[in-house]
Design an enzyme around this catalytic site. Structure first.
Site, PDB file in Angstrom:
ATOM      1  N   HIS A  32     -24.308  18.084  32.452  1.00 26.98           N
ATOM      2  CA  HIS A  32     -24.021  17.550  33.784  1.00 26.98           C
ATOM      3  C   HIS A  32     -24.980  18.170  34.802  1.00 26.98           C
ATOM      4  CE1 HIS A  32     -20.531  16.362  36.728  1.00 26.98           C
ATOM      5  NE2 HIS A  32     -21.574  15.573  36.838  1.00 26.98           N
ATOM      6  N   HIS A  82     -20.128  18.146  29.613  1.00 28.34           N
ATOM      7  CA  HIS A  82     -19.515  18.771  30.786  1.00 28.34           C
ATOM      8  C   HIS A  82     -18.627  19.937  30.335  1.00 28.34           C
ATOM      9  CE1 HIS A  82     -19.992  15.004  33.307  1.00 28.34           C
ATOM     10  NE2 HIS A  82     -19.892  14.432  32.117  1.00 28.34           N
ATOM     11  N   ASP A 127     -22.239  22.633  35.089  1.00 26.50           N
ATOM     12  CA  ASP A 127     -21.728  22.532  33.722  1.00 26.50           C
ATOM     13  C   ASP A 127     -22.682  21.769  32.802  1.00 26.50           C
ATOM     14  OD1 ASP A 127     -20.760  20.348  35.472  1.00 26.50           O
ATOM     15  OD2 ASP A 127     -19.672  19.634  33.738  1.00 26.50           O
ATOM     16  N   GLU A 168     -16.235  16.012  27.969  1.00 26.20           N
ATOM     17  CA  GLU A 168     -15.806  17.241  28.633  1.00 26.20           C
ATOM     18  C   GLU A 168     -15.340  18.237  27.586  1.00 26.20           C
ATOM     19  OE1 GLU A 168     -15.725  18.158  31.844  1.00 26.20           O
ATOM     20  OE2 GLU A 168     -15.719  16.304  33.024  1.00 26.20           O
TER      21      GLU A 168
END
Length: 181
Positions: free
Chosen positions: A153, A35, A163, A117
């Site tokens: 993602h 992400h 993303d 992330e």
């Protein structure tokens, strides 16, 4: 359990998020989801992401925060632009990072994935430090879990998410993963 490995594990800081629950019994971790996130959007270096993932985001601190106030989300890991890795949820638990999602015919990707992330956005390149730490973390996770696939993602929630975005260099990442150690 936090990631226990040589390499990058020594540099992983743990901040507990309440935004997780139990994985389904017998559900193996087979997917890694990449992400990007920045809070406020396109601004780096602040505490917004950690505050979001720990339900401490002040909706009055930035106008955008009012639009996401009350969200209950977290990834397992967050890699800052400096390369610092923060773990929010133990890998054995189901972090709430993917939302409505599907990968190769399987829905509910949170059940069988680990979310990473990267501090970033769809419009700015990621840093060398982020790629280095992402590769190290990925290799350690692949040693610990039967990860078969790595996706963005956007791959598991097409049309809903973009993303890690067009600035994420998949070829660089995959080449580094395949390099001899």
């Amino acid at each position: 359990m936090q990631v226990e490995a040589t390499g990058c594990a020594n540099s992983i800081r743990f901040i507990a998020s309440p935004n997780f629950d139990e994985r389904p019994v017998g559900c193996a971790i087979s997917l890694l989801v990449i992400h990007n996130i920045s809070l406020p959007p396109d601004q780096f270096g602040g505490d917004g992401v950690a505050e979001l993932f720990t339900n401490k985001l002040d909706p009055e601190a930035h106008p955008y925060y009012r639009t996401i106030h009350g969200l209950k989300v977290s990834s397992h890991f967050y890699i800052r632009r400096t390369g610092e890795i923060i773990q929010f949820v133990p890998c054995e638990k189901r972090a709430w990072h993917a939302g409505e999602s599907c990968w190769q015919g399987r829905s509910r990707c949170n059940d069988f994935s680990i979310g990473i992330e990267l501090e970033g956005s769809d419009s700015q390149p990621f840093t060398d430090s982020q790629y280095r730490m992402l590769v190290e973390l990925t290799l350690e996770l692949q040693k610990a879990y039967p990860i078969e696939h790595i996706a963005g993602h956007s791959d598991i929630a097409p049309g809903r998410k973009t993303d890690p975005g067009p600035c994420f260099d998949w070829e660089r990442y995959r080449t580094a993963l395949a390099a001899p150690r």
